[in-house]
Design an enzyme around this catalytic site. Structure first.
Site, PDB file in Angstrom:
ATOM      1  N   GLY A 258     -11.004   8.379   7.046  1.00  0.00           N
ATOM      2  CA  GLY A 258     -12.141   9.233   7.339  1.00  0.00           C
ATOM      3  C   GLY A 258     -13.322   8.554   8.000  1.00  0.00           C
TER       4      GLY A 258
ATOM      5  N   LYS B 206       0.865  -1.182   0.000  1.00  0.00           N
ATOM      6  CA  LYS B 206       0.000   0.000   0.000  1.00  0.00           C
ATOM      7  C   LYS B 206       0.898   1.227   0.000  1.00  0.00           C
ATOM      8  CE  LYS B 206      -3.274   2.702   2.592  1.00  0.00           C
ATOM      9  NZ  LYS B 206      -3.123   3.381   3.867  1.00  0.00           N
TER      10      LYS B 206
ATOM     11  N   GLY C  54      -7.846   9.578  10.239  1.00  0.00           N
ATOM     12  CA  GLY C  54      -8.058   9.670  11.679  1.00  0.00           C
ATOM     13  C   GLY C  54      -9.052  10.721  12.127  1.00  0.00           C
TER      14      GLY C  54
END
Length: 266
Positions: free
Chosen positions: A195, A107, A168
């Site tokens: 989110g 990622k 966050g």
């Protein structure tokens, strides 16, 4: 999609299929035992690990996450959290490859600043292009700009991961139509990353037609992380089913739900 088809459909990333469409981060839990239990209760089959922050074998003197989460059971997805330029992100991916015995699925996230943790698009594109040349399979964290998302897809990223709101923040889906536009134009999985604050946010992501959702803070920082992990599992499943069931059209005025003919008083 028919009910049975929806049940059988799996999330496909690179060359693997997953029954769960929920991906979990591994930071912010109170300890490794809570991390392990939350992951189990969520039903996820893929967990992401910040290579620069979490020990998965690079430090013999610290607890190793892989002693709690079996790589034979879960796909371990290394990420480049904490990187602010393409050079550091590329280096981190190669470190992960060495630690995880040649694992190429990563990622990629290249951040723009420490206050918003918003993606740096130019550095993300630069890193993605080089890593793809190095045979990595890139799931990429990016903005909610559908032009950028398509460009990342076109250069070879295997999944696009737009934010719904800042990492966050727990603000939920602040860019519904942007996400929807990305989904409508994509040929690779779209997984909302960042989110989500509660179960209804996760459900909404899936109702937009996204292929999955990644979260960490929403579970790890909940008052009861284990209960929230269970809630998120149900929410993702409910949102996925609702999308494929097809919601009713929104209307300006009321529409009676009882029959117009055959009333007992007619």
């Amino acid at each position: 999609m028919l009910l049975e088809e929806a049940k059988l459909s799996k999330l496909k990333i690179n060359d693997k299929s997953y029954s769960s469409r929920l991906i979990l981060g591994t930071g912010k839990y109170k300890d490794m035992d809570e991390t392990k239990e939350a992951i189990s209760l969520s039903g996820t089959e893929m967990v992401t690990v910040a290579i620069r922050r979490m020990n998965i074998g690079q430090d013999n003197d610290s607890p190793n996450l892989l002693d709690y989460i079996d790589p034979k059971v879960y796909t371990i997805l290394p990420n480049t959290a904490g990187c602010y330029n393409s050079r550091d992100a590329i280096r981190t991916c190669h470190l992960a490859e060495d630690i995880l015995d040649g694992e190429k699925l990563v990622k990629l996230e290249v951040l723009g600043d420490k206050k918003t943790l918003y993606p740096n698009v130019s550095e993300t594109l630069k890193a993605a292009e080089q890593l793809i040349k190095d045979d990595f399979k890139i799931m990429v964290y990016t903005t909610d700009d559908h032009i950028v998302a398509k460009e990342l897809e076109n250069i070879g990223c295997v999944a696009i991961m737009p934010l719904a709101s800042p990492i966050g923040s727990g603000l939920g889906i602040q860019n519904e139509y942007n996400i929807l536009t990305i989904v409508e134009n994509a040929s690779v999985p779209i997984i909302v990353d960042a989110g989500v604050g509660t179960a209804s946010d996760a459900s909404k992501v899936m109702e937009l037609g996204c292929d999955g959702v990644l979260m960490n803070t929403a579970i790890a920082c909940a008052k009861d992380p284990l209960l929230m992990a269970k809630a998120m599992k149900k929410a993702v499943e409910a949102g996925y089913d609702a999308f494929h069931a097809g919601r009713i059209p929104k209307k300006k005025y009321a529409s009676a739900s009882s029959p117009k003919k055959g009333n007992v008083c007619d």
